[in-house]
Design an enzyme around this catalytic site. Structure first.
Site, PDB file in Angstrom:
ATOM      1  N   SER A   1      80.697  85.033   7.680  1.00  0.00           N
ATOM      2  CA  SER A   1      82.047  85.757   7.387  1.00  0.00           C
ATOM      3  C   SER A   1      82.409  86.489   8.690  1.00  0.00           C
ATOM      4  O   SER A   1      81.817  86.470   9.585  1.00  0.00           O
ATOM      5  CB  SER A   1      81.779  86.755   6.419  1.00  0.00           C
ATOM      6  OG  SER A   1      81.155  87.971   7.208  1.00  0.00           O
ATOM      7  N   LYS A   2      83.755  86.663   8.650  1.00  0.00           N
ATOM      8  CA  LYS A   2      84.641  87.332  10.013  1.00  0.00           C
ATOM      9  C   LYS A   2      83.784  88.434  10.486  1.00  0.00           C
ATOM     10  O   LYS A   2      83.695  88.598  11.718  1.00  0.00           O
ATOM     11  CB  LYS A   2      86.068  87.502   9.656  1.00  0.00           C
ATOM     12  CG  LYS A   2      86.612  88.183  10.656  1.00  0.00           C
ATOM     13  CD  LYS A   2      87.784  87.212  11.168  1.00  0.00           C
ATOM     14  CE  LYS A   2      88.485  87.777  12.274  1.00  0.00           C
ATOM     15  NZ  LYS A   2      88.783  86.695  13.373  1.00  0.00           N
TER      16      LYS A   2
END
Ligand code: GLU
Length: 510
Positions: free
Chosen positions: A253-254
């Site tokens: 995830s970012k």
């Protein structure tokens, strides 16, 4: 397409439906690539559809970002880009049809009401409160799909087989918000039907909504709603691609991982290397081969060979792949990629260095040593005219703390002064430094270190003698005497450390 595909005779049409998020996730890149491979291999059509349901939030820039990322990756589309924000008439038409056909009902429950009623109940989600209230449509009323109470809904998935969902586990889901706007699941089904999509290839995270899509799709078929070509649309085949995880087996995830294609681009990854690496995240060729050109990939890729276990997105392996791809570039191609990268990344060294004869002489040596283009400037920074930026750590280690450094530098300076310009070649320079080493009872490598730091700014980098030949006699003599002055004045060289490349420890000593 797959064996047992009842729709094998349908025209092959796939789509990629990214939502603008401000960056292009590596997982989206893989989805795009797989769709593209399927389309190209089967001579089908690849549709690009941007799911920008909320136009205000999703800026124009983000929309353009998706197109740029795909183009950079070399993934071209045949139709579109369509934009969901421009298609609400289609969604409204289907909402009307489904409501009039009795598949939807209006609901005025607030979230608080639903929560109060369902607290402590075994089945979470909506409790069907409004299902038989016969409310008309209107402002403040959402529309829900009346899910059949018994039976199962089956999602035919090329990768996972038939995935069955018991209908009693699917709540009466919302298809239009209380302001009348269609929700995502309805929009997707409407578009997939209208665009005659035959295979829905997308991330695993969408599997839970797939049975809802199937229910909507079947409802629309039962209402005789036809596709624009007058065909009742058979259900698409699904392919839910495995989730990408980091080394801790967490979904990438970012927040915790480097996931934006744009970041890899600005670090100097090559699109073909990224594409090749992404292709292997969930798919493998039966004989274990890993390197594929795009054409070879189209030839080799089969959706049926994709597996469903989480795929490890290994940045180190991607780096390695990138290095392999860089080493395959010709001198001219390598130069042009470096120039483009430097231009885009607005690298401090500028782009003109890549037009110089010095660069041409060193390019093959640089190409052997870098894994990403962003490391290139660190290797050739020493060519820059003016003051050399010396890595403070290197100076300490190889000059300040070496008692013989002064004597070595001065012997090197006088020895090299003896070399006239027409003998200024790597081999002759090496002879001089070898003699200096012998006079100090040192191995060549040990005598090179202070010379390297004084002339190239770091203990690591390109091979010394070739570099000094390219740097040129005047600059080398000037830098050596400058270093000697510094040493004599017992001054610390300001440690202008380098951000990447040889100074970062990733390069090899010469
Ligand atoms: N818009 C979704 C996404 O960006 C894709 C939905 C779909 O492919 O059906 O993940």
């Amino acid at each position: 397409m797959s064996t047992g595909d009842p729709h094998a005779s349908r025209p092959l049409r796939v789509r990629m439906a990214p939502s603008p998020t401000g960056y292009f996730h590596v997982g989206s890149a893989r989805t795009a690539l797989y769709n593209w491979c399927v389309a190209r291999r089967g001579h089908g059509t690849f549709v690009l559809r941007i799911e920008d349901t909320d136009r205000e939030r999703h800026q124009e820039e983000q929309y353009q970002g998706i197109l740029d990322a795909l183009s950079w990756l070399g993934i071209n589309w045949d139709e579109g880009p369509y934009r969901q924000s421009e298609r609400s008439a289609f969604y409204q038409a289907n909402l009307d049809l489904l409501f009039d056909g009795g598949y939807l009902y209006a609901c005025d429950c607030t979230r608080e009401h639903v929560e109060a009623r369902t607290k402590g109940k075994a089945t979470p989600g909506y409790d069907g409160h409004c299902r038989n209230r016969g409310l008309g449509r209107g402002p403040g009323r959402a529309l829900r799909f009346a899910v059949p109470e018994g039976g199962t809904t089956v999602v035919h998935d090329v990768i996972r087989g038939d995935v069955e969902f018991a209908n009693h586990t699917i709540e009466d889901f919302v298809v239009a918000k209380s302001n009348g706007d269609a929700l995502f699941v309805l929009a997707v089904v409407t578009d997939d039907r209208e665009m005659a999509i035959s295979h829905v290839i997308r991330a695993e995270e969408h599997l839970p909504t797939a049975p809802k899509a199937v229910l909507l799709w079947e409802a629309l078929n039962s209402l005789g709603q036809e596709h624009r070509d007058g065909v009742v649309m058979p259900l698409p085949l699904f392919a839910h691609l495995p989730v990408l995880v980091n080394e801790r087996r967490q979904k990438i995830s970012k927040r915790r991982d480097r996931v934006a294609i744009e970041d890899y681009r600005s670090e100097g990854y090559l699109p073909e290397a990224i594409g090749n690496y992404l292709a292997l995240l969930g798919w493998s060729f039966p004989d274990g081969r890993e390197l594929f050109t795009r054409d070879e990939l189209v030839e080799a890729f089969r959706l049926e060979d994709v597996n469903h276990s989480p795929a490890f997105f290994d940045v180190q392996k991607l780096r390695h792949f990138n290095g392999v791809y860089i080493r395959q570039l010709s001198d001219a191609e390598f130069t042009s990629r470096c120039r483009t990268w430097a231009d885009e990344a607005q690298d401090q060294l500028g782009t003109s260095v890549y037009d110089s004869p010095e660069w041409l002489a060193l390019a093959p040596l640089v190409r052997e040593r870098v894994c990403v283009l962003g490391e290139v400037p660190g290797y050739i920074e020493f060519l820059r005219g003016g003051d050399l930026s010396i890595d403070g750590g290197s100076w300490d280690k190889a000059v300040a703390k070496d008692e013989e450094a002064g004597s070595i530098l001065s012997a090197a300076l006088s020895g090299l002064k003896e070399l006239p310009g027409d003998r200024w070649r790597a081999g002759e320079i090496k002879e001089v430094i070898t003699a200096v080493a012998a006079a100090h009872g040192r191995k060549l490598g040990k005598a090179q270190a202070p010379v390297r730091v004084a002339t190239m700014g770091s203990t690591v980098g390109l091979p010394l003698f070739e570099s000094l030949q390219v740097l040129g006699r005047d600059a080398v003599l000037r830098r050596l005497s400058h270093a000697l002055d510094q040493l004599r004045a017992n001054m610390q060289v300001p440690g202008a450390g380098q951000a990447c490349g040889p100074g970062s420890g990733s390069g090899k000593g010469g």
